[in-house]
Design a protein around this motif. Structure first.
Motif, PDB file in Angstrom:
ATOM      1  N   ALA A 171       0.831  -1.208   0.000  1.00  0.00           N
ATOM      2  CA  ALA A 171       0.000   0.000   0.000  1.00  0.00           C
ATOM      3  C   ALA A 171       0.862   1.254   0.000  1.00  0.00           C
ATOM      4  CB  ALA A 171      -0.932  -0.013   1.222  1.00  0.00           C
ATOM      5  N   TYR A 172       1.929   1.250   0.800  1.00  0.00           N
ATOM      6  CA  TYR A 172       2.785   2.426   0.885  1.00  0.00           C
ATOM      7  C   TYR A 172       3.508   2.670  -0.442  1.00  0.00           C
ATOM      8  CZ  TYR A 172       6.243   5.703   2.722  1.00  0.00           C
ATOM      9  OH  TYR A 172       7.016   6.813   2.937  1.00  0.00           O
ATOM     10  N   ARG A 173       4.070   1.602  -1.003  1.00  0.00           N
ATOM     11  CA  ARG A 173       4.797   1.757  -2.262  1.00  0.00           C
ATOM     12  C   ARG A 173       3.869   2.141  -3.407  1.00  0.00           C
ATOM     13  NH1 ARG A 173       8.829  -3.518  -1.680  1.00  0.00           N
ATOM     14  NH2 ARG A 173      10.242  -2.571  -0.146  1.00  0.00           N
ATOM     15  N   ALA A 174       2.691   1.523  -3.458  1.00  0.00           N
ATOM     16  CA  ALA A 174       1.723   1.870  -4.504  1.00  0.00           C
ATOM     17  C   ALA A 174       1.285   3.323  -4.363  1.00  0.00           C
ATOM     18  CB  ALA A 174       0.513   0.943  -4.429  1.00  0.00           C
ATOM     19  N   GLY A 175       1.065   3.751  -3.126  1.00  0.00           N
ATOM     20  CA  GLY A 175       0.682   5.137  -2.890  1.00  0.00           C
ATOM     21  C   GLY A 175       1.751   6.104  -3.346  1.00  0.00           C
ATOM     22  N   LEU A 176       3.011   5.780  -3.087  1.00  0.00           N
ATOM     23  CA  LEU A 176       4.113   6.652  -3.505  1.00  0.00           C
ATOM     24  C   LEU A 176       4.226   6.717  -5.029  1.00  0.00           C
ATOM     25  CD1 LEU A 176       7.040   5.923  -1.005  1.00  0.00           C
ATOM     26  CD2 LEU A 176       5.635   7.984  -1.181  1.00  0.00           C
ATOM     27  N   VAL A 177       4.107   5.553  -5.682  1.00  0.00           N
ATOM     28  CA  VAL A 177       4.185   5.523  -7.152  1.00  0.00           C
ATOM     29  C   VAL A 177       3.068   6.383  -7.750  1.00  0.00           C
ATOM     30  CG1 VAL A 177       3.899   4.064  -9.200  1.00  0.00           C
ATOM     31  CG2 VAL A 177       5.339   3.287  -7.301  1.00  0.00           C
ATOM     32  N   LEU A 178       1.857   6.227  -7.229  1.00  0.00           N
ATOM     33  CA  LEU A 178       0.737   7.014  -7.722  1.00  0.00           C
ATOM     34  C   LEU A 178       0.929   8.503  -7.431  1.00  0.00           C
ATOM     35  CD1 LEU A 178      -2.205   4.652  -6.698  1.00  0.00           C
ATOM     36  CD2 LEU A 178      -1.568   5.286  -9.039  1.00  0.00           C
ATOM     37  N   LEU A 179       1.515   8.805  -6.272  1.00  0.00           N
ATOM     38  CA  LEU A 179       1.736  10.212  -5.923  1.00  0.00           C
ATOM     39  C   LEU A 179       2.774  10.844  -6.847  1.00  0.00           C
ATOM     40  CD1 LEU A 179       0.828  12.345  -3.892  1.00  0.00           C
ATOM     41  CD2 LEU A 179       2.785  11.717  -2.467  1.00  0.00           C
ATOM     42  N   TRP A 180       3.826  10.105  -7.186  1.00  0.00           N
ATOM     43  CA  TRP A 180       4.822  10.620  -8.131  1.00  0.00           C
ATOM     44  C   TRP A 180       4.208  10.797  -9.518  1.00  0.00           C
ATOM     45  CZ3 TRP A 180       9.817  12.391  -7.909  1.00  0.00           C
ATOM     46  CH2 TRP A 180      10.439  12.322  -6.654  1.00  0.00           C
ATOM     47  N   LEU A 181       3.330   9.852  -9.921  1.00  0.00           N
ATOM     48  CA  LEU A 181       2.641   9.989 -11.203  1.00  0.00           C
ATOM     49  C   LEU A 181       1.742  11.226 -11.179  1.00  0.00           C
ATOM     50  CD1 LEU A 181       1.765   9.002 -13.999  1.00  0.00           C
ATOM     51  CD2 LEU A 181       0.109   7.487 -12.867  1.00  0.00           C
ATOM     52  N   ALA A 182       1.042  11.419 -10.068  1.00  0.00           N
ATOM     53  CA  ALA A 182       0.189  12.599  -9.926  1.00  0.00           C
ATOM     54  C   ALA A 182       1.007  13.875  -9.988  1.00  0.00           C
ATOM     55  CB  ALA A 182      -0.583  12.530  -8.603  1.00  0.00           C
ATOM     56  N   ALA A 183       2.188  13.864  -9.373  1.00  0.00           N
ATOM     57  CA  ALA A 183       3.060  15.042  -9.402  1.00  0.00           C
ATOM     58  C   ALA A 183       3.517  15.340 -10.825  1.00  0.00           C
ATOM     59  CB  ALA A 183       4.266  14.820  -8.489  1.00  0.00           C
ATOM     60  N   ALA A 184       3.849  14.289 -11.582  1.00  0.00           N
ATOM     61  CA  ALA A 184       4.277  14.492 -12.973  1.00  0.00           C
ATOM     62  C   ALA A 184       3.145  15.084 -13.806  1.00  0.00           C
ATOM     63  CB  ALA A 184       4.729  13.160 -13.573  1.00  0.00           C
ATOM     64  N   LEU A 185       1.927  14.554 -13.628  1.00  0.00           N
ATOM     65  CA  LEU A 185       0.775  15.093 -14.356  1.00  0.00           C
ATOM     66  C   LEU A 185       0.478  16.527 -13.916  1.00  0.00           C
ATOM     67  CD1 LEU A 185      -1.643  12.010 -14.260  1.00  0.00           C
ATOM     68  CD2 LEU A 185      -0.389  12.878 -16.240  1.00  0.00           C
ATOM     69  N   THR A 186       0.648  16.790 -12.625  1.00  0.00           N
ATOM     70  CA  THR A 186       0.394  18.124 -12.091  1.00  0.00           C
ATOM     71  C   THR A 186       1.352  19.152 -12.693  1.00  0.00           C
ATOM     72  OG1 THR A 186      -0.386  17.159 -10.012  1.00  0.00           O
ATOM     73  CG2 THR A 186       0.217  19.485  -9.973  1.00  0.00           C
ATOM     74  N   VAL A 187       2.631  18.800 -12.737  1.00  0.00           N
ATOM     75  CA  VAL A 187       3.629  19.704 -13.320  1.00  0.00           C
ATOM     76  C   VAL A 187       3.350  19.896 -14.810  1.00  0.00           C
ATOM     77  CG1 VAL A 187       6.078  19.963 -13.884  1.00  0.00           C
ATOM     78  CG2 VAL A 187       5.393  19.162 -11.603  1.00  0.00           C
ATOM     79  N   ALA A 188       2.980  18.812 -15.506  1.00  0.00           N
ATOM     80  CA  ALA A 188       2.699  18.901 -16.944  1.00  0.00           C
ATOM     81  C   ALA A 188       1.539  19.858 -17.216  1.00  0.00           C
ATOM     82  CB  ALA A 188       2.381  17.524 -17.511  1.00  0.00           C
ATOM     83  N   THR A 189       0.497  19.783 -16.404  1.00  0.00           N
ATOM     84  CA  THR A 189      -0.637  20.697 -16.603  1.00  0.00           C
ATOM     85  C   THR A 189      -0.238  22.136 -16.274  1.00  0.00           C
ATOM     86  OG1 THR A 189      -1.470  20.287 -14.345  1.00  0.00           O
ATOM     87  CG2 THR A 189      -2.343  18.906 -16.116  1.00  0.00           C
ATOM     88  N   GLY A 190       0.640  22.313 -15.292  1.00  0.00           N
ATOM     89  CA  GLY A 190       1.122  23.655 -14.957  1.00  0.00           C
ATOM     90  C   GLY A 190       1.886  24.269 -16.114  1.00  0.00           C
ATOM     91  N   VAL A 191       2.736  23.476 -16.744  1.00  0.00           N
ATOM     92  CA  VAL A 191       3.491  23.955 -17.905  1.00  0.00           C
ATOM     93  C   VAL A 191       2.539  24.287 -19.049  1.00  0.00           C
ATOM     94  CG1 VAL A 191       5.175  23.298 -19.672  1.00  0.00           C
ATOM     95  CG2 VAL A 191       5.586  22.704 -17.262  1.00  0.00           C
ATOM     96  N   ASP A 192       1.534  23.438 -19.239  1.00  0.00           N
ATOM     97  CA  ASP A 192       0.549  23.673 -20.300  1.00  0.00           C
ATOM     98  C   ASP A 192      -0.186  24.998 -20.080  1.00  0.00           C
ATOM     99  OD1 ASP A 192      -1.187  22.932 -22.558  1.00  0.00           O
ATOM    100  OD2 ASP A 192      -2.726  22.604 -21.031  1.00  0.00           O
ATOM    101  N   TYR A 193      -0.596  25.262 -18.857  1.00  0.00           N
ATOM    102  CA  TYR A 193      -1.283  26.513 -18.550  1.00  0.00           C
ATOM    103  C   TYR A 193      -0.357  27.722 -18.750  1.00  0.00           C
ATOM    104  CZ  TYR A 193      -5.232  23.953 -16.531  1.00  0.00           C
ATOM    105  OH  TYR A 193      -6.326  23.152 -16.351  1.00  0.00           O
ATOM    106  N   LEU A 194       0.918  27.565 -18.371  1.00  0.00           N
ATOM    107  CA  LEU A 194       1.865  28.667 -18.549  1.00  0.00           C
ATOM    108  C   LEU A 194       2.051  28.998 -20.013  1.00  0.00           C
ATOM    109  CD1 LEU A 194       3.916  30.677 -17.441  1.00  0.00           C
ATOM    110  CD2 LEU A 194       5.623  28.832 -17.474  1.00  0.00           C
ATOM    111  N   VAL A 195       2.169  27.973 -20.859  1.00  0.00           N
ATOM    112  CA  VAL A 195       2.321  28.189 -22.306  1.00  0.00           C
ATOM    113  C   VAL A 195       1.102  28.914 -22.862  1.00  0.00           C
ATOM    114  CG1 VAL A 195       2.443  27.019 -24.548  1.00  0.00           C
ATOM    115  CG2 VAL A 195       3.872  26.226 -22.642  1.00  0.00           C
ATOM    116  N   LYS A 196      -0.103  28.507 -22.418  1.00  0.00           N
ATOM    117  CA  LYS A 196      -1.330  29.151 -22.894  1.00  0.00           C
ATOM    118  C   LYS A 196      -1.439  30.597 -22.405  1.00  0.00           C
ATOM    119  CE  LYS A 196      -4.003  24.883 -23.298  1.00  0.00           C
ATOM    120  NZ  LYS A 196      -5.115  24.071 -22.747  1.00  0.00           N
TER     121      LYS A 196
END
Length: 223
Positions: free
Chosen positions: A187-212
């Motif tokens: 559970a802990y490792r799965a949660g961390l993997v998902l959290l890192w994936l969420a962070a990557a998606l979060t940063v990607a959307t931030g960059v997308d908004y900045l470009v727009k």
């Protein structure tokens, strides 16, 4: 503002955000872990439900459009702060949390600065996916707290007391205990993997908004 069911669900989700943290001040663990997990998952479901009902019943409102992203951000930010308090400031946890918090503050500031021009920063499908992954990751990490409290003191194995009881024969069903301890690790490792994936998606959307937003951030040559 009309008190439609979608708006009521959105307000309830906003009210639930601080409740996830307050629960740990009121209830002892593991009851607090269970209550926080149930409250968070229920609130996360309303995030999908209020939008679905608003579309189904054609009950879109400016109030709901304004409050919905605020409720989402409040749920995620307060839950992440609670998890940090529960599990400590480990590198694997603090880096994705810092990335998520930075993006949320940055995009909120960007929207505030643009004012009426912020219409170019409409919520994208990728942004919806990042919110979904964030909430799943947080729910999994809350579930780890339940495993950890009952069956182990940390993510690398069972508590010394459980090991002592197994070795002394006080606990005979050690096979199930070992499986439950392994469940905590998963559970802990799965949660961390998902959290890192969420962070990557979060940063990607931030960059997308900045470009727009960049066309609206250029200096006016007449100034």
């Amino acid at each position: 503002m009309r008190w439609t069911l979608p708006n009521i669900l959105t307000v309830a989700r906003l009210a639930a955000a601080p409740g996830v943290a307050i629960i740990f001040l009121i209830l002892p663990r593991p009851f607090a872990d269970w209550a926080a997990l149930i409250l968070f998952v229920t609130a996360a479901v309303t995030d999908w439900l209020d939008g679905y009902l608003a579309r189904l019943w054609k009950q879109h409102s400016r109030f709901g459009a304004m409050l919905d992203p605020i409720a989402d951000k409040a749920m995620v930010i307060i839950a992440l702060a609670t998890l940090m308090g529960l599990y400590g400031f480990t590198t694997l946890l603090i880096l994705p949390v810092a990335a998520i918090l930075f993006r949320e503050v940055f995009v909120s500031g960007l929207r505030e600065f643009l004012g009426n021009k912020a219409g170019s920063l409409q919520v994208t499908k990728l942004a919806k996916w990042k919110t979904t992954v964030q909430m799943i990751a947080i729910a999994v990490l809350f579930s780890y707290g339940i495993f950890e409290h009952h069956f182990g003191m940390n993510v690398i194995g069972m508590s010394p007391e459980i090991v002592r009881q197994i070795m002394s024969g006080e606990i005979e069903d050690e096979f199930n205990l070992i499986l439950l301890s392994e469940g905590a690790i998963i559970a802990y490792r799965a949660g961390l993997v998902l959290l890192w994936l969420a962070a990557a998606l979060t940063v990607a959307t931030g960059v997308d908004y900045l470009v727009k937003a960049m066309p609206h951030l250029k200096e006016d040559p007449h100034d």
